[in-house]
Write a protein that holds these residues in place. Structure first.
Motif, PDB file in Angstrom:
ATOM      1  N   VAL A 140       0.857  -1.180   0.000  1.00 13.10           N
ATOM      2  CA  VAL A 140       0.000   0.000   0.000  1.00 13.10           C
ATOM      3  C   VAL A 140       0.895   1.232   0.000  1.00 13.10           C
ATOM      4  O   VAL A 140       1.816   1.335   0.815  1.00 13.10           O
ATOM      5  N   TYR A 141       0.623   2.132  -0.933  1.00 13.15           N
ATOM      6  CA  TYR A 141       1.261   3.443  -0.946  1.00 13.15           C
ATOM      7  C   TYR A 141       0.242   4.457  -0.472  1.00 13.15           C
ATOM      8  O   TYR A 141      -0.904   4.454  -0.930  1.00 13.15           O
ATOM      9  N   CYS A 142       0.650   5.288   0.445  1.00 14.42           N
ATOM     10  CA  CYS A 142      -0.185   6.362   0.972  1.00 14.42           C
ATOM     11  C   CYS A 142       0.559   7.656   0.675  1.00 14.42           C
ATOM     12  O   CYS A 142       1.761   7.742   0.915  1.00 14.42           O
ATOM     13  N   ARG A 143      -0.145   8.651   0.143  1.00 15.55           N
ATOM     14  CA  ARG A 143       0.518   9.896  -0.212  1.00 15.55           C
ATOM     15  C   ARG A 143      -0.338  11.089   0.180  1.00 15.55           C
ATOM     16  O   ARG A 143      -1.554  10.976   0.276  1.00 15.55           O
ATOM     17  N   GLY A 144       0.351  12.220   0.406  1.00 16.61           N
ATOM     18  CA  GLY A 144      -0.371  13.425   0.783  1.00 16.61           C
ATOM     19  C   GLY A 144       0.579  14.476   1.306  1.00 16.61           C
ATOM     20  O   GLY A 144       1.723  14.574   0.851  1.00 16.61           O
ATOM     21  N   THR A 145       0.089  15.253   2.284  1.00 18.50           N
ATOM     22  CA  THR A 145       0.912  16.317   2.866  1.00 18.50           C
ATOM     23  C   THR A 145       0.885  16.235   4.392  1.00 18.50           C
ATOM     24  O   THR A 145      -0.059  15.721   4.984  1.00 18.50           O
ATOM     25  N   LEU A 146       1.950  16.768   4.972  1.00 20.37           N
ATOM     26  CA  LEU A 146       2.104  16.804   6.425  1.00 20.37           C
ATOM     27  C   LEU A 146       1.900  18.228   6.925  1.00 20.37           C
ATOM     28  O   LEU A 146       2.273  19.195   6.262  1.00 20.37           O
ATOM     29  N   SER A 147       1.337  18.335   8.116  1.00 22.94           N
ATOM     30  CA  SER A 147       1.260  19.607   8.828  1.00 22.94           C
ATOM     31  C   SER A 147       1.558  19.310  10.290  1.00 22.94           C
ATOM     32  O   SER A 147       1.493  18.164  10.723  1.00 22.94           O
ATOM     33  N   GLY A 148       1.909  20.339  11.036  1.00 26.77           N
ATOM     34  CA  GLY A 148       2.210  20.132  12.451  1.00 26.77           C
ATOM     35  C   GLY A 148       2.938  21.311  13.031  1.00 26.77           C
ATOM     36  O   GLY A 148       2.778  22.441  12.565  1.00 26.77           O
ATOM     37  N   GLU A 149       3.778  21.027  14.044  1.00 23.00           N
ATOM     38  CA  GLU A 149       4.562  22.076  14.699  1.00 23.00           C
ATOM     39  C   GLU A 149       5.998  21.606  14.887  1.00 23.00           C
ATOM     40  O   GLU A 149       6.244  20.459  15.272  1.00 23.00           O
ATOM     41  N   TRP A 150       6.913  22.536  14.631  1.00 18.52           N
ATOM     42  CA  TRP A 150       8.318  22.292  14.932  1.00 18.52           C
ATOM     43  C   TRP A 150       8.490  22.319  16.460  1.00 18.52           C
ATOM     44  O   TRP A 150       7.585  22.761  17.171  1.00 18.52           O
ATOM     45  N   PRO A 151       9.636  21.909  16.974  1.00 15.55           N
ATOM     46  CA  PRO A 151       9.837  21.899  18.436  1.00 15.55           C
ATOM     47  C   PRO A 151       9.639  23.260  19.105  1.00 15.55           C
ATOM     48  O   PRO A 151       9.225  23.328  20.260  1.00 15.55           O
ATOM     49  N   ASP A 152       9.872  24.358  18.366  1.00  8.87           N
ATOM     50  CA  ASP A 152       9.707  25.693  18.966  1.00  8.87           C
ATOM     51  C   ASP A 152       8.262  26.194  18.905  1.00  8.87           C
ATOM     52  O   ASP A 152       7.978  27.320  19.309  1.00  8.87           O
ATOM     53  N   GLY A 153       7.336  25.378  18.406  1.00  6.22           N
ATOM     54  CA  GLY A 153       5.930  25.755  18.344  1.00  6.22           C
ATOM     55  C   GLY A 153       5.505  26.380  17.035  1.00  6.22           C
ATOM     56  O   GLY A 153       4.317  26.639  16.827  1.00  6.22           O
ATOM     57  N   THR A 154       6.441  26.644  16.133  1.00 10.00           N
ATOM     58  CA  THR A 154       6.112  27.208  14.823  1.00 10.00           C
ATOM     59  C   THR A 154       5.377  26.158  13.988  1.00 10.00           C
ATOM     60  O   THR A 154       5.802  25.003  13.921  1.00 10.00           O
ATOM     61  N   ALA A 155       4.301  26.592  13.343  1.00  7.13           N
ATOM     62  CA  ALA A 155       3.500  25.674  12.531  1.00  7.13           C
ATOM     63  C   ALA A 155       4.156  25.441  11.171  1.00  7.13           C
ATOM     64  O   ALA A 155       4.860  26.301  10.649  1.00  7.13           O
ATOM     65  N   PHE A 156       3.921  24.255  10.626  1.00  4.82           N
ATOM     66  CA  PHE A 156       4.300  23.957   9.246  1.00  4.82           C
ATOM     67  C   PHE A 156       3.145  23.223   8.586  1.00  4.82           C
ATOM     68  O   PHE A 156       2.291  22.629   9.248  1.00  4.82           O
ATOM     69  N   SER A 157       3.129  23.271   7.246  1.00  4.57           N
ATOM     70  CA  SER A 157       2.082  22.563   6.499  1.00  4.57           C
ATOM     71  C   SER A 157       2.520  22.406   5.053  1.00  4.57           C
ATOM     72  O   SER A 157       3.503  23.026   4.618  1.00  4.57           O
ATOM     73  N   GLY A 158       1.793  21.574   4.334  1.00  4.40           N
ATOM     74  CA  GLY A 158       2.032  21.389   2.905  1.00  4.40           C
ATOM     75  C   GLY A 158       3.288  20.620   2.557  1.00  4.40           C
ATOM     76  O   GLY A 158       3.776  20.712   1.433  1.00  4.40           O
ATOM     77  N   ILE A 159       3.828  19.839   3.483  1.00  4.14           N
ATOM     78  CA  ILE A 159       5.043  19.065   3.224  1.00  4.14           C
ATOM     79  C   ILE A 159       4.651  17.718   2.612  1.00  4.14           C
ATOM     80  O   ILE A 159       3.872  16.965   3.186  1.00  4.14           O
ATOM     81  N   ARG A 160       5.217  17.434   1.455  1.00  6.89           N
ATOM     82  CA  ARG A 160       4.872  16.191   0.753  1.00  6.89           C
ATOM     83  C   ARG A 160       5.383  14.952   1.504  1.00  6.89           C
ATOM     84  O   ARG A 160       6.442  14.990   2.118  1.00  6.89           O
ATOM     85  N   PHE A 161       4.613  13.868   1.410  1.00  5.47           N
ATOM     86  CA  PHE A 161       5.063  12.584   1.946  1.00  5.47           C
ATOM     87  C   PHE A 161       4.525  11.432   1.099  1.00  5.47           C
ATOM     88  O   PHE A 161       3.498  11.560   0.426  1.00  5.47           O
ATOM     89  N   VAL A 162       5.249  10.337   1.144  1.00  8.38           N
ATOM     90  CA  VAL A 162       4.796   9.061   0.597  1.00  8.38           C
ATOM     91  C   VAL A 162       5.209   7.998   1.605  1.00  8.38           C
ATOM     92  O   VAL A 162       6.361   7.962   2.050  1.00  8.38           O
ATOM     93  N   ASP A 163       4.279   7.154   1.995  1.00  7.09           N
ATOM     94  CA  ASP A 163       4.573   6.003   2.856  1.00  7.09           C
ATOM     95  C   ASP A 163       4.294   4.743   2.050  1.00  7.09           C
ATOM     96  O   ASP A 163       3.303   4.673   1.311  1.00  7.09           O
ATOM     97  N   ARG A 164       5.146   3.752   2.197  1.00  2.00           N
ATOM     98  CA  ARG A 164       4.952   2.451   1.555  1.00  2.00           C
ATOM     99  C   ARG A 164       4.856   1.404   2.658  1.00  2.00           C
ATOM    100  O   ARG A 164       5.706   1.364   3.552  1.00  2.00           O
ATOM    101  N   PHE A 165       3.825   0.579   2.596  1.00  5.04           N
ATOM    102  CA  PHE A 165       3.602  -0.466   3.596  1.00  5.04           C
ATOM    103  C   PHE A 165       3.574  -1.826   2.928  1.00  5.04           C
ATOM    104  O   PHE A 165       3.024  -1.961   1.826  1.00  5.04           O
ATOM    105  N   GLU A 166       4.131  -2.822   3.597  1.00  4.07           N
ATOM    106  CA  GLU A 166       3.978  -4.214   3.182  1.00  4.07           C
ATOM    107  C   GLU A 166       3.100  -4.895   4.222  1.00  4.07           C
ATOM    108  O   GLU A 166       3.310  -4.728   5.428  1.00  4.07           O
ATOM    109  N   ILE A 167       2.131  -5.662   3.739  1.00  2.00           N
ATOM    110  CA  ILE A 167       1.169  -6.323   4.615  1.00  2.00           C
ATOM    111  C   ILE A 167       1.168  -7.810   4.283  1.00  2.00           C
ATOM    112  O   ILE A 167       1.016  -8.193   3.122  1.00  2.00           O
ATOM    113  N   THR A 168       1.338  -8.624   5.315  1.00  6.46           N
ATOM    114  CA  THR A 168       1.309 -10.077   5.163  1.00  6.46           C
ATOM    115  C   THR A 168       0.349 -10.643   6.197  1.00  6.46           C
ATOM    116  O   THR A 168       0.399 -10.268   7.372  1.00  6.46           O
TER     117      THR A 168
END
Length: 188
Positions: A140-168
């Protein structure tokens, strides 16, 4: 106009039959240039009493969970920090790889690794894609964007990601992660 006929033992519900129909349609489309509406899938059910293999009657195997839903459930549990719920979805030998890491085998290792990098991360999904490998694993490939906060509390968003999962056997055994967090943080 491809026609696919499938014979299964009685016992699979409407959701499993829908998944079979969709998977067979998609499999045909990987080889034959046909629109989905041009592909016919017919599922024929057989009663247990009418099916023998090796001189014995057989029962249908239980359906595996939908691999995309399994991954989504895992990711949502991780985002909510429901670690025990996430662990319940992992198989033997589970290993995960994040940018700049070697293999990690425990979710606690991931939390420790991530702590100095960001306070939290949330995912916005653009899509999930599933396929069967030559072996026993579904991917399974999951794709999209990340949002959150850096350690200093500054917000971030729109960061691309792709995760690949193997399932058995209905369990996640491998996770590979790619994202642009380091590049984005370096530019901030």
């Amino acid at each position: 106009m491809p026609i696919v006929e499938l014979h299964v033992l009685e016992g699979y519900g409407p959701d499993e039959k829908r998944r079979l129909g969709e998977a067979l349609t998609d499999a045909v489309r990987m080889v034959v240039p046909a629109a989905p509406e041009a592909i016919t899938v017919m599922i024929h059910e057989m009663q247990e009493d009418d099916y023998y293999r090796g001189r014995s009657r057989r029962k249908p195997a239980p359906a595996l969970p939908d691999p995309c839903e399994l991954v989504r459930t895992y990711l949502e549990a991780m985002e909510r920090r429901q670690i025990e719920a996430a662990k319940a979805l992992l198989g033997d030998g589970f290993t995960m790889y994040f940018p700049g890491t070697g293999g990690m085998t425990k979710l606690e290792e991931l939390l420790e690794w991530a702590a100095p990098r960001y306070r939290f991360v949330k995912k916005t999904y653009e899509g999930f894609d599933a396929a069967q490998t030559e072996g026993d694993a579904s991917v399974v490939y999951c794709r999209g964007t990340l949002s959150g906060e850096w350690p200093d509390g500054t917000a971030f968003s729109g960061i691309r990601f792709v995760d690949r999962f193997e399932i058995t056997d209905g369990r996640i055994v491998r996770q590979d992660v790619w994202n642009d967090i380091a590049e984005t943080k370096a530019q901030a």
